[in-house]
Enzyme design. Sequence first.
Site, PDB file in Angstrom:
ATOM      1  N   MET A 162      56.365  -2.912  20.857  1.00  0.00           N
ATOM      2  CA  MET A 162      57.470  -3.445  20.063  1.00  0.00           C
ATOM      3  C   MET A 162      58.022  -2.393  19.109  1.00  0.00           C
ATOM      4  O   MET A 162      59.242  -2.321  18.874  1.00  0.00           O
ATOM      5  CB  MET A 162      57.020  -4.683  19.284  1.00  0.00           C
ATOM      6  CG  MET A 162      58.164  -5.413  18.584  1.00  0.00           C
ATOM      7  SD  MET A 162      59.444  -5.997  19.724  1.00  0.00           S
ATOM      8  CE  MET A 162      58.709  -7.535  20.297  1.00  0.00           C
ATOM      9  N   PHE A 196      25.725  -2.409  -6.880  1.00  0.00           N
ATOM     10  CA  PHE A 196      25.786  -2.062  -5.466  1.00  0.00           C
ATOM     11  C   PHE A 196      26.392  -3.213  -4.657  1.00  0.00           C
ATOM     12  O   PHE A 196      25.979  -4.357  -4.781  1.00  0.00           O
ATOM     13  CB  PHE A 196      24.375  -1.742  -4.957  1.00  0.00           C
ATOM     14  CG  PHE A 196      24.319  -1.447  -3.482  1.00  0.00           C
ATOM     15  CD1 PHE A 196      24.913  -0.313  -2.962  1.00  0.00           C
ATOM     16  CD2 PHE A 196      23.676  -2.318  -2.609  1.00  0.00           C
ATOM     17  CE1 PHE A 196      24.871  -0.051  -1.595  1.00  0.00           C
ATOM     18  CE2 PHE A 196      23.625  -2.058  -1.244  1.00  0.00           C
ATOM     19  CZ  PHE A 196      24.225  -0.915  -0.742  1.00  0.00           C
ATOM     20  N   GLN A 197      27.387  -2.896  -3.860  1.00  0.00           N
ATOM     21  CA  GLN A 197      28.106  -3.851  -3.011  1.00  0.00           C
ATOM     22  C   GLN A 197      28.715  -4.998  -3.823  1.00  0.00           C
ATOM     23  O   GLN A 197      28.713  -6.150  -3.405  1.00  0.00           O
ATOM     24  CB  GLN A 197      27.211  -4.390  -1.896  1.00  0.00           C
ATOM     25  CG  GLN A 197      26.869  -3.313  -0.852  1.00  0.00           C
ATOM     26  CD  GLN A 197      26.318  -3.861   0.435  1.00  0.00           C
ATOM     27  OE1 GLN A 197      25.663  -4.900   0.455  1.00  0.00           O
ATOM     28  NE2 GLN A 197      26.559  -3.161   1.540  1.00  0.00           N
ATOM     29  N   LYS A 234      24.003 -14.198  -5.628  1.00  0.00           N
ATOM     30  CA  LYS A 234      22.702 -14.295  -4.970  1.00  0.00           C
ATOM     31  C   LYS A 234      21.707 -15.101  -5.795  1.00  0.00           C
ATOM     32  O   LYS A 234      20.896 -15.860  -5.236  1.00  0.00           O
ATOM     33  CB  LYS A 234      22.144 -12.897  -4.706  1.00  0.00           C
ATOM     34  CG  LYS A 234      20.876 -12.901  -3.866  1.00  0.00           C
ATOM     35  CD  LYS A 234      20.468 -11.492  -3.448  1.00  0.00           C
ATOM     36  CE  LYS A 234      19.243 -11.525  -2.540  1.00  0.00           C
ATOM     37  NZ  LYS A 234      18.862 -10.166  -2.090  1.00  0.00           N
ATOM     38  N   GLU A 270      33.421  -8.259  10.080  1.00  0.00           N
ATOM     39  CA  GLU A 270      33.780  -9.468   9.321  1.00  0.00           C
ATOM     40  C   GLU A 270      35.219  -9.912   9.561  1.00  0.00           C
ATOM     41  O   GLU A 270      35.522 -11.102   9.497  1.00  0.00           O
ATOM     42  CB  GLU A 270      33.536  -9.243   7.820  1.00  0.00           C
ATOM     43  CG  GLU A 270      32.062  -9.128   7.448  1.00  0.00           C
ATOM     44  CD  GLU A 270      31.515  -7.724   7.534  1.00  0.00           C
ATOM     45  OE1 GLU A 270      30.360  -7.503   7.101  1.00  0.00           O
ATOM     46  OE2 GLU A 270      32.239  -6.817   8.038  1.00  0.00           O
TER      47      GLU A 270
END
Length: 565
Positions: free
Chosen positions: A478, A111-112, A161, A49
């Site tokens: 760097m 969940f999630q 959802k 993602e």
Amino acid sequence: MKKIGAQIFIDCLLKEGVDTIFGFPGGAVLPIYDVLYDAPLNHILVRHEQGAVHMADGYARASGKPGVVVVTSGPGATNTVTGIATAYMDSIPMVVFTGQVPTALIGNDAFQEADIVGITRPCTKHNYLVKSLEELPRIVKEAFYIATTGRPGPVLVDIPKDVLMAFADVKHPEKITLESYQPNYKGHPGQIKKAIDMIMASKRPVVYAGGGVILSNASDELQTFITKLGIPTTTTLMGLGAFPGTHPLFMGMLGMHGTYCANMAVTNTDCLIAIGARFDDRVTGKIDEFAPFAGIIHVDIDPTSISKNVKVDIPIVGDVKNVLKELIKGIPGPKGVKEFKKNLEEWHAQVTGWENTHKLSYKQDPKGKIKPQYVIEKLYEATKGDAIVTTEVGQNQMWAAQFFKYDKARTFLTSGGLGTMGFGFPAAIGAQIAFPNKTVIGIAGDGSLQMNIQELATAVQYKLPIKIAILNNMVLGMVRQWQEFFYDKRYSHTCISVAPDFVKLAEAYGAVGLRAKTIEEVEKVIKEAMSIKDRPVLMDFKVDQFEDVYPMVPTGQPLNKMLLV
């Protein structure tokens, strides 16, 4: 007629002119993906993602259109945060849609579940939690409006959802009005008049242009303004391409790794005209000694940016494009311009002297190790500058800024504000999606590239002919340079002792891998890479491990106290 929420959502995107989505499916957004199966939208399936957001970012920077992301709830949403913060720091228009657990479960540690609205509040221009299907079309409309107007930025919309699975008969609003959000696009005429008077009275003016010029699509106006008056010009890292890099009035980038000429000119100017820039610490150096002799004019659409870091004398709040048009109108006639240019002759001689004193340079031994700057120059020669260049962060980024010349806006894409390693490769994918027929080159360090190397699968899947040039020095370049300069060469955990064989890695993904170990091989590898049109190419250039970026202004020092080669 009633429609399911997911279909209403897709209809909203289509009405906003969206043609491409970068995303990754999951449980909370399965209703969207079911509708996407038949939708006339180009969906790019990413491998992580964070990569999706950087791709949308690169797409937006290259095209000027807002990037769009769809991801699922919980870890899907939290994986976007670095990409969102990257876009926020650089004012990139983007709308990120995250799935959320059903409304009734929010706050129950389902969940999630993750409070992505709370998590991203500090790094979005605005964000929303959709509470009902009836408000979804309005929120989508507002999200795109906020993301693309005023000072652009990312907006997040969190959609439970059950909203996506509900049914309703709702319409997409034709227009919206947000009373608390009214960006000012026109500069104040009085302030513009004061600015013209200050400029015309100056003897040592400098234009300092930033990324706001590019975001406003104001490059033509900037060039007209500068060339009419003959003012020496510098840009920020984010402003590269806003003014042609090959123009005789261009002094190069200013700041920590800016050119000697640009930094000396800003230090000695009597009139600094800052256009679409925010006086970042990497630009100003020691603020007390930044442009100490100058009256400062600052043009920016964001009033909160004006006098935030550096106190200015003439603030002009407005869209850069509009303000530049008014400044051009205010320039006196031919007689006044002729007199002004005559008064600048001594200043131009001084600027030329600085340019000739310390040019950007490096020493390439024909039989020695490959210098990374040499690779950049050969990429520029191979493309004649006609390419979109993305970078990772660190030495590769600075060399790409110094040694590739950008004559057009939206051809140099880099993470300036946040400095995100792992940005450049997925950003190159986004740029290539936006412009399938353009040459896109990603300039990378071997450390940065590995942070999102999984997106090589995305590039292969969609047959994207991106050219990735790895300046492979087997160190975090760097950081190693800072350890060399300021930590007595104590190279603590900056050497990458175990690294992949990038040629074999490319082949494992179905891409092309090429390698150059000697000077003679550099041009051959670039030529072969440029001939490949149906898949990505990784070019592994084995470069000098101890090459440093110069000039360098040490932290806390003024711009005229540069470390030089």
